[in-house]
Design a protein around this motif. Structure first.
Motif, PDB file in Angstrom:
ATOM      1  N   MET A   1      55.134  54.813  41.670  1.00 24.99           N
ATOM      2  CA  MET A   1      55.600  54.051  40.537  1.00 24.99           C
ATOM      3  C   MET A   1      54.612  52.940  40.178  1.00 24.99           C
ATOM      4  N   LEU A   2      54.078  52.296  41.183  1.00 23.61           N
ATOM      5  CA  LEU A   2      53.167  51.175  40.938  1.00 23.61           C
ATOM      6  C   LEU A   2      51.750  51.484  41.409  1.00 23.61           C
ATOM      7  N   ASP A   3      51.315  52.718  41.244  1.00 25.13           N
ATOM      8  CA  ASP A   3      49.999  53.126  41.737  1.00 25.13           C
ATOM      9  C   ASP A   3      48.871  52.295  41.137  1.00 25.13           C
ATOM     10  N   LEU A   4      48.904  52.073  39.830  1.00 23.40           N
ATOM     11  CA  LEU A   4      47.842  51.295  39.183  1.00 23.40           C
ATOM     12  C   LEU A   4      47.857  49.839  39.644  1.00 23.40           C
ATOM     13  N   VAL A   5      49.028  49.310  39.888  1.00 21.75           N
ATOM     14  CA  VAL A   5      49.129  47.932  40.374  1.00 21.75           C
ATOM     15  C   VAL A   5      48.482  47.819  41.746  1.00 21.75           C
ATOM     16  N   HIS A   6      48.757  48.785  42.613  1.00 19.21           N
ATOM     17  CA  HIS A   6      48.160  48.773  43.950  1.00 19.21           C
ATOM     18  C   HIS A   6      46.641  48.895  43.872  1.00 19.21           C
ATOM     19  N   LYS A   7      46.147  49.678  42.916  1.00 19.29           N
ATOM     20  CA  LYS A   7      44.697  49.799  42.752  1.00 19.29           C
ATOM     21  C   LYS A   7      44.086  48.475  42.309  1.00 19.29           C
ATOM     22  N   VAL A   8      44.744  47.771  41.414  1.00 23.21           N
ATOM     23  CA  VAL A   8      44.236  46.470  40.969  1.00 23.21           C
ATOM     24  C   VAL A   8      44.302  45.459  42.110  1.00 23.21           C
ATOM     25  N   LEU A   9      45.381  45.481  42.873  1.00 17.78           N
ATOM     26  CA  LEU A   9      45.516  44.545  43.988  1.00 17.78           C
ATOM     27  C   LEU A   9      44.504  44.810  45.095  1.00 17.78           C
ATOM     28  N   ALA A  10      44.014  46.040  45.193  1.00 17.64           N
ATOM     29  CA  ALA A  10      43.031  46.383  46.217  1.00 17.64           C
ATOM     30  C   ALA A  10      41.634  45.872  45.875  1.00 17.64           C
ATOM     31  N   THR A  11      41.437  45.433  44.656  1.00 13.11           N
ATOM     32  CA  THR A  11      40.134  44.908  44.247  1.00 13.11           C
ATOM     33  C   THR A  11      40.095  43.406  44.471  1.00 13.11           C
ATOM     34  N   SER A  12      38.963  42.814  44.173  1.00 13.22           N
ATOM     35  CA  SER A  12      38.828  41.359  44.300  1.00 13.22           C
ATOM     36  C   SER A  12      39.202  40.644  43.001  1.00 13.22           C
ATOM     37  N   PHE A  13      39.734  41.373  42.026  1.00 13.78           N
ATOM     38  CA  PHE A  13      40.101  40.779  40.740  1.00 13.78           C
ATOM     39  C   PHE A  13      41.247  39.796  40.936  1.00 13.78           C
ATOM     40  N   ASP A  14      41.091  38.605  40.408  1.00 19.19           N
ATOM     41  CA  ASP A  14      42.120  37.580  40.509  1.00 19.19           C
ATOM     42  C   ASP A  14      43.048  37.699  39.293  1.00 19.19           C
ATOM     43  N   LEU A  15      44.310  37.945  39.565  1.00 23.74           N
ATOM     44  CA  LEU A  15      45.276  38.169  38.490  1.00 23.74           C
ATOM     45  C   LEU A  15      45.512  36.943  37.620  1.00 23.74           C
ATOM     46  N   ILE A  16      45.090  35.779  38.066  1.00 23.85           N
ATOM     47  CA  ILE A  16      45.287  34.562  37.280  1.00 23.85           C
ATOM     48  C   ILE A  16      44.469  34.616  35.986  1.00 23.85           C
ATOM     49  N   TYR A  17      43.445  35.475  35.939  1.00 29.32           N
ATOM     50  CA  TYR A  17      42.623  35.587  34.739  1.00 29.32           C
ATOM     51  C   TYR A  17      43.297  36.397  33.636  1.00 29.32           C
ATOM     52  N   LEU A  18      44.388  37.063  33.974  1.00 29.07           N
ATOM     53  CA  LEU A  18      45.139  37.758  32.940  1.00 29.07           C
ATOM     54  C   LEU A  18      45.885  36.729  32.090  1.00 29.07           C
ATOM     55  N   ASP A  19      46.265  37.121  30.908  1.00 27.30           N
ATOM     56  CA  ASP A  19      47.015  36.232  30.029  1.00 27.30           C
ATOM     57  C   ASP A  19      48.325  35.822  30.695  1.00 27.30           C
ATOM     58  N   HIS A  20      48.778  34.606  30.434  1.00 28.16           N
ATOM     59  CA  HIS A  20      50.004  34.104  31.061  1.00 28.16           C
ATOM     60  C   HIS A  20      51.242  34.888  30.652  1.00 28.16           C
ATOM     61  N   SER A  21      51.169  35.575  29.525  1.00 24.66           N
ATOM     62  CA  SER A  21      52.322  36.367  29.106  1.00 24.66           C
ATOM     63  C   SER A  21      52.566  37.549  30.039  1.00 24.66           C
ATOM     64  N   THR A  22      51.568  37.920  30.844  1.00 22.16           N
ATOM     65  CA  THR A  22      51.765  39.030  31.774  1.00 22.16           C
ATOM     66  C   THR A  22      52.801  38.681  32.845  1.00 22.16           C
TER      67      THR A  22
END
Length: 119
Positions: A1-22
């Protein structure tokens, strides 16, 4: 269900850079998972309960990461916890939990983060 989320979390990308509406989208995803969890609990489907609980923890983890820098994430985790208690936890367990909570003596200093991730 959350496969893409797990892929993003496995990277060094900091989610704070996404728009606050997320963060609102994460909250709505968590609320939807809670609704599915309610149905799975009513049906007694243990496999679905386990999977949905893990998915909800992932959403709360993402909101917790956002909450390290903004208060919105922590507030939305608290709202999800309240919704979980209202929708999934039976009233008898809720009342027993409140009774135990009223009799506990010392407040926990790490309550904000711990409380945010507990069911």
């Amino acid at each position: 269900m959350l496969d893409l989320v797990h892929k993003v979390l496995a990277t060094s990308f900091d989610l704070i850079y996404l728009d606050h509406s997320t963060s609102f989208c994460w909250f709505v995803a968590g609320a939807t998972i809670i609704r599915f969890l309610k149905v799975a609990t009513e049906q007694g489907n243990q496999e679905s309960i386990l999977q949905l609980t893990q998915n909800l923890q992932t959403v709360k983890f993402v909101l917790g990461n956002l909450g390290q820098r903004t208060t919105v994430g922590l507030r939305q985790i608290k709202l999800l916890n309240d919704l979980y208690e209202d929708e999934v936890v039976p009233a008898s367990k809720r009342n027993a939990g409140q009774l135990v909570q009223m009799h506990s003596s010392a407040p926990d200093s790490s309550a904000s983060i711990t409380e945010a991730f507990s069911f």
